[in-house]
Design a protein around this motif. Structure first.
Motif, short mmCIF file in Angstrom:
data_model
loop_
_atom_site.label_atom_id
_atom_site.label_comp_id
_atom_site.label_asym_id
_atom_site.label_seq_id
_atom_site.Cartn_x
_atom_site.Cartn_y
_atom_site.Cartn_z
N MET A 1 13.94 -4.46 3.88
CA MET A 1 12.94 -4.91 2.94
C MET A 1 11.66 -4.13 3.19
O MET A 1 11.21 -4.02 4.33
CB MET A 1 12.71 -6.41 3.13
N ALA A 2 11.06 -3.62 2.15
CA ALA A 2 9.86 -2.80 2.28
C ALA A 2 8.67 -3.68 2.64
O ALA A 2 8.52 -4.79 2.14
CB ALA A 2 9.58 -2.06 0.98
N ARG A 3 7.85 -3.16 3.51
CA ARG A 3 6.65 -3.90 3.93
C ARG A 3 5.52 -3.59 2.96
O ARG A 3 5.38 -2.48 2.47
CB ARG A 3 6.27 -3.50 5.34
N THR A 4 4.69 -4.58 2.72
CA THR A 4 3.56 -4.43 1.82
C THR A 4 2.28 -4.46 2.65
O THR A 4 2.16 -5.29 3.54
CB THR A 4 3.53 -5.59 0.80
N ASN A 5 1.36 -3.59 2.33
CA ASN A 5 0.11 -3.64 3.09
C ASN A 5 -0.70 -4.85 2.64
O ASN A 5 -0.48 -5.40 1.57
CB ASN A 5 -0.68 -2.32 2.98
N PRO A 6 -1.65 -5.29 3.47
CA PRO A 6 -2.39 -6.52 3.17
C PRO A 6 -3.13 -6.49 1.83
O PRO A 6 -3.20 -7.52 1.15
CB PRO A 6 -3.38 -6.63 4.34
N GLN A 8 -2.24 -4.91 -0.98
CA GLN A 8 -1.25 -5.12 -2.04
C GLN A 8 -0.79 -6.58 -2.06
O GLN A 8 -0.58 -7.16 -3.12
CB GLN A 8 -0.06 -4.19 -1.85
N PHE A 9 -0.62 -7.13 -0.86
CA PHE A 9 -0.19 -8.53 -0.78
C PHE A 9 -1.20 -9.44 -1.46
O PHE A 9 -0.83 -10.31 -2.26
CB PHE A 9 -0.01 -8.93 0.69
#
Length: 65
Positions: A1-6, A8-9
């Motif tokens: 699962m791709a991580r999202t930077n804060p 973008q979150f």
């Protein structure tokens, strides 16, 4: 699962929150009142059932005891 930077979150959270249909004050008050009414009726029902069961058991135990 791709991580999202804060950042973008937070943007995604704001986008989702903007889609939420928030209730009006009147809807919240009516719903709260209905919950209290239903809780009261349920409490009365179960208290009545409890009393009937207790009285019935006391009658049976006194009859045979």
């Amino acid at each position: 699962m791709a991580r999202t930077n804060p950042i973008q979150f937070v943007q995604q959270v704001r986008a989702e929150v903007s889609k939420v249909s928030w209730p009006t004050r009147r809807e919240v008050v009516l719903t709260t009142v209905m919950v209290f009414i239903m809780a009261t009726l349920t409490a009365i029902f179960f208290a009545t059932v409890d009393i009937l069961i207790r009285e019935g058991l006391q009658f049976v135990l006194n009859f045979f005891g």
